[in-house]
Design a protein around this motif. Structure first.
Motif, short mmCIF file in Angstrom:
data_model
loop_
_atom_site.label_atom_id
_atom_site.label_comp_id
_atom_site.label_asym_id
_atom_site.label_seq_id
_atom_site.Cartn_x
_atom_site.Cartn_y
_atom_site.Cartn_z
N THR A 10 68.86 44.30 -17.50
CA THR A 10 68.91 44.76 -16.12
C THR A 10 67.70 44.25 -15.35
O THR A 10 66.64 44.00 -15.92
CB THR A 10 68.95 46.29 -16.03
N GLY A 11 67.86 44.10 -14.05
CA GLY A 11 66.75 43.77 -13.16
C GLY A 11 66.70 44.78 -12.04
O GLY A 11 67.74 45.28 -11.60
N PHE A 12 65.49 45.07 -11.59
CA PHE A 12 65.33 46.11 -10.57
C PHE A 12 64.32 45.66 -9.53
O PHE A 12 63.29 45.08 -9.86
CB PHE A 12 64.85 47.41 -11.22
N GLU A 13 64.61 45.91 -8.29
CA GLU A 13 63.69 45.61 -7.19
C GLU A 13 63.90 46.67 -6.12
O GLU A 13 65.04 47.05 -5.82
CB GLU A 13 63.97 44.22 -6.62
N SER A 14 62.83 47.18 -5.56
CA SER A 14 62.97 48.21 -4.54
C SER A 14 61.90 48.07 -3.48
O SER A 14 60.93 47.33 -3.66
CB SER A 14 62.88 49.61 -5.17
N VAL A 15 62.08 48.76 -2.39
CA VAL A 15 61.09 48.83 -1.33
C VAL A 15 61.13 50.23 -0.74
O VAL A 15 62.21 50.82 -0.61
CB VAL A 15 61.35 47.77 -0.24
#
Length: 245
Positions: A10-15
């Motif tokens: 899985t890959g995760f990116e947030s702001v």
């Protein structure tokens, strides 16, 4: 999510900031999704990192998370009062490298921990917890500050109105040092380079290089990036890279 011969990753990116939907006026959501997808794909080829004691170069985000958990909670006066902190009774003593100055600041507009007042009605403020390696103060709520004859520090927080206040951090970070991030990476002959809670294991030769073409082979099943990108991201951050030995 990415799937391959080695399984699924899985890959995760947030702001996130303390503001409303205007946050998305300056955020490219498609770019966030692309970075998350690339992380998942990169991890398919990653190998488990070898264990052992090695130098670690941390960019701002990774360093902030580390100091939050390893140091920040231990500087909350409720834990200090219970004897559950290694920092109890050490005000005025050297507890870190002289390069380290640790700040907790609830006045930083838009940041996650930004508050005008804490949950007891005290104004948020900038608190210096460790200065040049010396422990200078703890974080306080109203009850514990009165008990110790101290002014509250604006750190009285509650999970909801159903819960009693407790001492908790706002925005905790380490001040920039004087070294350039690229120089920190080059000076570390062998070790781990981490950014955004992601690490790569690099050899002596590759650690000295800042060229993207010489990026080290991925060693961790966490998101892996090159030392060049570590240094680049650290130089863009308000918190400099930190080398822990």
């Amino acid at each position: 999510i990415a799937a391959g011969d080695t399984g699924m990753q899985t890959g995760f990116e947030s702001v996130a900031h303390t503001e409303g939907f205007e946050l998305f006026d300056g955020v490219d959501v498609e770019e966030l999704a692309r970075r998350a997808a690339l992380r998942a794909i990169a991890k398919l080829a990653a190998r488990p990192a070898p264990s052992g004691e090695v130098p670690v170069v941390l960019a701002g985000v990774s360093g902030g998370v580390l100091f939050h958990d390893a140091c920040g909670h231990g500087l909350e006066a409720d834990l200090v009062g219970k004897g559950a902190s290694v920092y109890r009774g050490k005000v005025g003593e050297l507890v870190a490298s002289p390069l380290v100055t640790l700040i907790d600041d609830g006045t930083m507009t838009r940041e996650w921990g930004a508050i005008g007042i804490d949950d007891e009605g005290h104004a948020s403020q900038r608190n210096v917890l460790i200065e040049n390696g010396v422990l200078t103060d703890y974080m306080w709520d109203h009850i514990r500050s009165v008990k110790e004859g101290r002014a509250p520090s604006g750190n009285g927080r509650r999970q909801s109105y159903e819960h009693l206040p407790m001492v908790r951090m706002t925005n905790t970070f380490v001040l920039n040092g004087t070294d350039e991030p690229d120089d920190i990476v080059r000076a570390t002959e062998s070790g781990e380079a981490c950014s955004e809670n992601a690490c790569v294991k690099v050899s002596s030769q590759r650690m000295r290089s800042s060229s993207p073409s010489s990026a080290p082979r991925q060693r961790s099943r966490r998101d892996c990036i090159s030392p060049a990108r570590v240094a680049h991201r650290a130089s863009d951050s308000s918190r400099s890279a930190t080398c822990l030995r």
